[in-house]
Write a protein that holds these residues in place. Structure first.
Motif, PDB file in Angstrom:
ATOM      1  N   SER A  16       1.028   1.113   2.205  1.00  0.00           N
ATOM      2  CA  SER A  16       0.353   0.496   1.316  1.00  0.00           C
ATOM      3  C   SER A  16       1.064  -0.572   0.845  1.00  0.00           C
ATOM      4  CB  SER A  16       0.521   1.441  -0.038  1.00  0.00           C
ATOM      5  OG  SER A  16       1.970   1.721  -0.677  1.00  0.00           O
ATOM      6  N   TYR A  17       2.256  -1.178   1.265  1.00  0.00           N
ATOM      7  CA  TYR A  17       3.011  -2.433   0.822  1.00  0.00           C
ATOM      8  C   TYR A  17       2.129  -3.693   0.579  1.00  0.00           C
ATOM      9  CZ  TYR A  17       6.368  -6.258   0.454  1.00  0.00           C
ATOM     10  OH  TYR A  17       6.895  -7.153   0.185  1.00  0.00           O
ATOM     11  N   TYR A  18       1.193  -3.968   1.883  1.00  0.00           N
ATOM     12  CA  TYR A  18       0.522  -5.118   1.651  1.00  0.00           C
ATOM     13  C   TYR A  18      -0.743  -5.127   1.007  1.00  0.00           C
ATOM     14  CZ  TYR A  18       3.784  -6.517   5.622  1.00  0.00           C
ATOM     15  OH  TYR A  18       4.886  -6.825   6.062  1.00  0.00           O
ATOM     16  N   VAL A  19      -1.405  -3.882   1.006  1.00  0.00           N
ATOM     17  CA  VAL A  19      -2.304  -3.582  -0.013  1.00  0.00           C
ATOM     18  C   VAL A  19      -2.081  -3.550  -1.379  1.00  0.00           C
ATOM     19  CG1 VAL A  19      -4.089  -1.857  -0.463  1.00  0.00           C
ATOM     20  CG2 VAL A  19      -3.605  -2.096   1.913  1.00  0.00           C
ATOM     21  N   ILE A  54      -3.606  -5.579  -4.532  1.00  0.00           N
ATOM     22  CA  ILE A  54      -4.203  -4.916  -5.808  1.00  0.00           C
ATOM     23  C   ILE A  54      -3.391  -5.874  -6.995  1.00  0.00           C
ATOM     24  CG2 ILE A  54      -3.852  -2.851  -7.104  1.00  0.00           C
ATOM     25  CD1 ILE A  54      -4.066  -1.275  -4.512  1.00  0.00           C
ATOM     26  N   ARG A  55      -2.196  -6.102  -6.431  1.00  0.00           N
ATOM     27  CA  ARG A  55      -1.401  -7.014  -7.691  1.00  0.00           C
ATOM     28  C   ARG A  55      -2.069  -8.385  -8.023  1.00  0.00           C
ATOM     29  NH1 ARG A  55       5.017  -7.769  -7.269  1.00  0.00           N
ATOM     30  NH2 ARG A  55       4.370  -8.782  -5.139  1.00  0.00           N
ATOM     31  N   GLN A  56      -2.474  -8.865  -7.080  1.00  0.00           N
ATOM     32  CA  GLN A  56      -3.149  -9.944  -7.173  1.00  0.00           C
ATOM     33  C   GLN A  56      -4.242  -9.996  -8.130  1.00  0.00           C
ATOM     34  OE1 GLN A  56      -1.970 -13.168  -6.402  1.00  0.00           O
ATOM     35  NE2 GLN A  56      -3.948 -14.459  -6.702  1.00  0.00           N
ATOM     36  N   LYS A  57      -5.261  -8.965  -7.921  1.00  0.00           N
ATOM     37  CA  LYS A  57      -6.448  -8.725  -8.512  1.00  0.00           C
ATOM     38  C   LYS A  57      -6.120  -8.458 -10.085  1.00  0.00           C
ATOM     39  CE  LYS A  57      -9.395  -6.952  -4.947  1.00  0.00           C
ATOM     40  NZ  LYS A  57     -10.144  -6.079  -4.475  1.00  0.00           N
ATOM     41  N   MET A  58      -4.887  -7.565 -10.217  1.00  0.00           N
ATOM     42  CA  MET A  58      -4.477  -7.096 -11.528  1.00  0.00           C
ATOM     43  C   MET A  58      -4.083  -8.774 -12.553  1.00  0.00           C
ATOM     44  SD  MET A  58      -2.536  -3.605 -11.054  1.00  0.00           S
ATOM     45  CE  MET A  58      -2.520  -3.300 -12.733  1.00  0.00           C
ATOM     46  N   THR A  59      -3.265  -9.498 -11.771  1.00  0.00           N
ATOM     47  CA  THR A  59      -3.048 -10.623 -12.358  1.00  0.00           C
ATOM     48  C   THR A  59      -3.926 -11.852 -12.816  1.00  0.00           C
ATOM     49  OG1 THR A  59      -2.665 -11.760 -10.337  1.00  0.00           O
ATOM     50  CG2 THR A  59      -0.486 -10.460 -11.156  1.00  0.00           C
ATOM     51  N   GLU A  95       7.682  -3.470  -9.063  1.00  0.00           N
ATOM     52  CA  GLU A  95       6.389  -3.794  -9.553  1.00  0.00           C
ATOM     53  C   GLU A  95       5.214  -2.870  -8.561  1.00  0.00           C
ATOM     54  OE1 GLU A  95       4.591  -7.133 -12.308  1.00  0.00           O
ATOM     55  OE2 GLU A  95       4.429  -7.644 -10.172  1.00  0.00           O
ATOM     56  N   LEU A  96       5.494  -3.219  -7.468  1.00  0.00           N
ATOM     57  CA  LEU A  96       4.520  -2.475  -6.405  1.00  0.00           C
ATOM     58  C   LEU A  96       4.756  -1.047  -6.669  1.00  0.00           C
ATOM     59  CD1 LEU A  96       4.643  -4.517  -3.199  1.00  0.00           C
ATOM     60  CD2 LEU A  96       3.171  -4.873  -5.306  1.00  0.00           C
ATOM     61  N   LYS A 119     -12.214  10.049  -3.114  1.00  0.00           N
ATOM     62  CA  LYS A 119     -11.504   9.191  -2.418  1.00  0.00           C
ATOM     63  C   LYS A 119     -12.357   8.238  -1.645  1.00  0.00           C
ATOM     64  CE  LYS A 119      -7.492  11.295  -2.559  1.00  0.00           C
ATOM     65  NZ  LYS A 119      -6.233  10.451  -3.174  1.00  0.00           N
ATOM     66  N   TRP A 120     -13.429   8.292  -1.360  1.00  0.00           N
ATOM     67  CA  TRP A 120     -14.429   7.420  -0.773  1.00  0.00           C
ATOM     68  C   TRP A 120     -14.432   6.390  -2.158  1.00  0.00           C
ATOM     69  CZ3 TRP A 120     -18.532   7.310   2.900  1.00  0.00           C
ATOM     70  CH2 TRP A 120     -18.600   8.291   4.102  1.00  0.00           C
ATOM     71  N   PHE A 121     -14.598   6.403  -3.162  1.00  0.00           N
ATOM     72  CA  PHE A 121     -14.700   5.331  -4.446  1.00  0.00           C
ATOM     73  C   PHE A 121     -13.128   4.675  -4.327  1.00  0.00           C
ATOM     74  CE2 PHE A 121     -13.247   3.947  -8.464  1.00  0.00           C
ATOM     75  CZ  PHE A 121     -14.248   3.375  -9.002  1.00  0.00           C
ATOM     76  N   GLU A 122     -11.918   5.527  -4.023  1.00  0.00           N
ATOM     77  CA  GLU A 122     -10.624   4.877  -4.124  1.00  0.00           C
ATOM     78  C   GLU A 122     -10.393   3.997  -3.116  1.00  0.00           C
ATOM     79  OE1 GLU A 122      -8.159   8.394  -6.489  1.00  0.00           O
ATOM     80  OE2 GLU A 122      -7.976   8.242  -4.313  1.00  0.00           O
ATOM     81  N   PHE A 123     -10.898   4.399  -1.800  1.00  0.00           N
ATOM     82  CA  PHE A 123     -10.898   3.537  -0.511  1.00  0.00           C
ATOM     83  C   PHE A 123     -11.677   2.325  -0.627  1.00  0.00           C
ATOM     84  CE2 PHE A 123     -11.668   2.658   4.085  1.00  0.00           C
ATOM     85  CZ  PHE A 123     -10.380   2.329   4.378  1.00  0.00           C
ATOM     86  N   GLN A 124     -12.737   2.307  -1.056  1.00  0.00           N
ATOM     87  CA  GLN A 124     -13.780   1.256  -1.169  1.00  0.00           C
ATOM     88  C   GLN A 124     -13.052   0.216  -2.252  1.00  0.00           C
ATOM     89  OE1 GLN A 124     -16.411   0.179   0.466  1.00  0.00           O
ATOM     90  NE2 GLN A 124     -16.580  -1.889  -1.081  1.00  0.00           N
ATOM     91  N   GLN A 125     -12.589   0.686  -3.453  1.00  0.00           N
ATOM     92  CA  GLN A 125     -12.057  -0.381  -4.403  1.00  0.00           C
ATOM     93  C   GLN A 125     -10.643  -0.823  -3.971  1.00  0.00           C
ATOM     94  OE1 GLN A 125     -11.989   0.510  -8.788  1.00  0.00           O
ATOM     95  NE2 GLN A 125     -14.092  -0.329  -8.638  1.00  0.00           N
ATOM     96  N   LEU A 126      -9.857   0.170  -3.395  1.00  0.00           N
ATOM     97  CA  LEU A 126      -8.388  -0.277  -3.346  1.00  0.00           C
ATOM     98  C   LEU A 126      -7.848  -0.434  -2.138  1.00  0.00           C
ATOM     99  CD1 LEU A 126      -6.987   2.509  -5.664  1.00  0.00           C
ATOM    100  CD2 LEU A 126      -7.454   0.003  -6.287  1.00  0.00           C
ATOM    101  N   GLU A 127      -8.815  -0.151  -0.981  1.00  0.00           N
ATOM    102  CA  GLU A 127      -8.450  -0.335   0.342  1.00  0.00           C
ATOM    103  C   GLU A 127      -7.091   0.447   0.880  1.00  0.00           C
ATOM    104  OE1 GLU A 127      -8.877  -4.434   1.325  1.00  0.00           O
ATOM    105  OE2 GLU A 127     -11.077  -4.528   0.694  1.00  0.00           O
TER     106      GLU A 127
END
Length: 234
Positions: A56-59, A63-68, A129-130, A161-169
């Motif tokens: 998950s490191y790069y994903v 996600i952090r970028q979207k949060m900031t 933070e990650l 899980k389908w929801f999570e994968f679509q939103q968070l990848e």
């Protein structure tokens, strides 16, 4: 229902089990090992959990970028709230009115004999933070079930899980969907892949980004109002 004055998430929170990966070659090796074990031993959850962290490191950076870029997401990163004692008190949630998010969450946890502190702590993500972001993802998972009014059957877990994968990848969400679908009947698998799964993808595109939802601050909110805020954001 969000308790004030609690210290932020730090290495001290996870130090007992913290074994961060120190090189890219080690990470890739363990990603491969854990992915194979997750496929071979789908009932042993620790393999999928390890795969989730290591892949998950790069994903997580995305996600952090979207949060900031979101005021609430930025607040969450700054305050680093936790959905576990002493940050959240399940007894207080049980005492809320029946139509609130917090009461629905407490009922879901009680009905399934879940403890809010049982989500395991991250072990391998070197960036603190990650590490927090991945921990946050694990701790809001049950609240996603509540938000969609999904229980804990294999089928309903896969819908989430389908929801999570679509939103968070996150690869771990995709892996869960892949491994879990093998446990469904042919009829259930057909329905998931042709009907309910696509519905969850459509919902994920419509909903507010889940990592930018400060769930704890909505515990006292009417459940339907919260669903409209979260799931009908666009």
């Amino acid at each position: 229902m969000l308790r004030k004055g609690i210290k932020r998430f730090t290495c001290q929170d996870i130090k007992a089990n913290y074994h961060p990966i120190k090189s890219e070659s080690e990470r890739l090796s363990k990603v491969l090992e854990s992915s194979v074990k997750a496929l071979l031993y789908p009932k042993e959850a620790q393999h999928l959990s390890t795969f989730g962290e290591l892949s998950s490191y790069y994903v997580l950076k995305a996600i952090r970028q979207k949060m900031t870029q979101d005021s609430v997401g930025l607040q969450i990163l700054k305050e680093k709230p936790r959905i576990r004692p002493p940050y959240v008190n399940i007894e207080e949630l049980r005492a809320l009115p029946v139509n609130t998010l917090g009461r629905k969450y407490a009922y879901y946890m009680d009905n399934n004999a879940f403890e809010i502190q049982e989500r395991p702590l991250v072990k391998h993500i070197g960036d603190i933070e990650l590490a927090y972001i991945y921990q946050r993802y694990k701790e809001i998972h049950d609240l996603l079930h509540v938000s969609f009014e999904k229980d804990v059957s294999v089928y309903e877990e896969l819908e989430v899980k389908w929801f999570e994968f679509q939103q968070l990848e996150l690869a771990s969400a995709g892996m869960s969907a892949l491994v879990g679908s093998a446990l469904l009947s042919p009829q259930e698998a057909w329905q998931l892949f042709t009907q309910d799964g696509p519905k969850m993808i459509k919902q994920a595109k419509k909903a507010k980004f889940c990592m930018n939802v400060y769930f704890e601050k909505h515990f006292e909110q009417d459940f339907q109002e919260f669903k409209n805020f979260f799931l009908n954001n666009y």
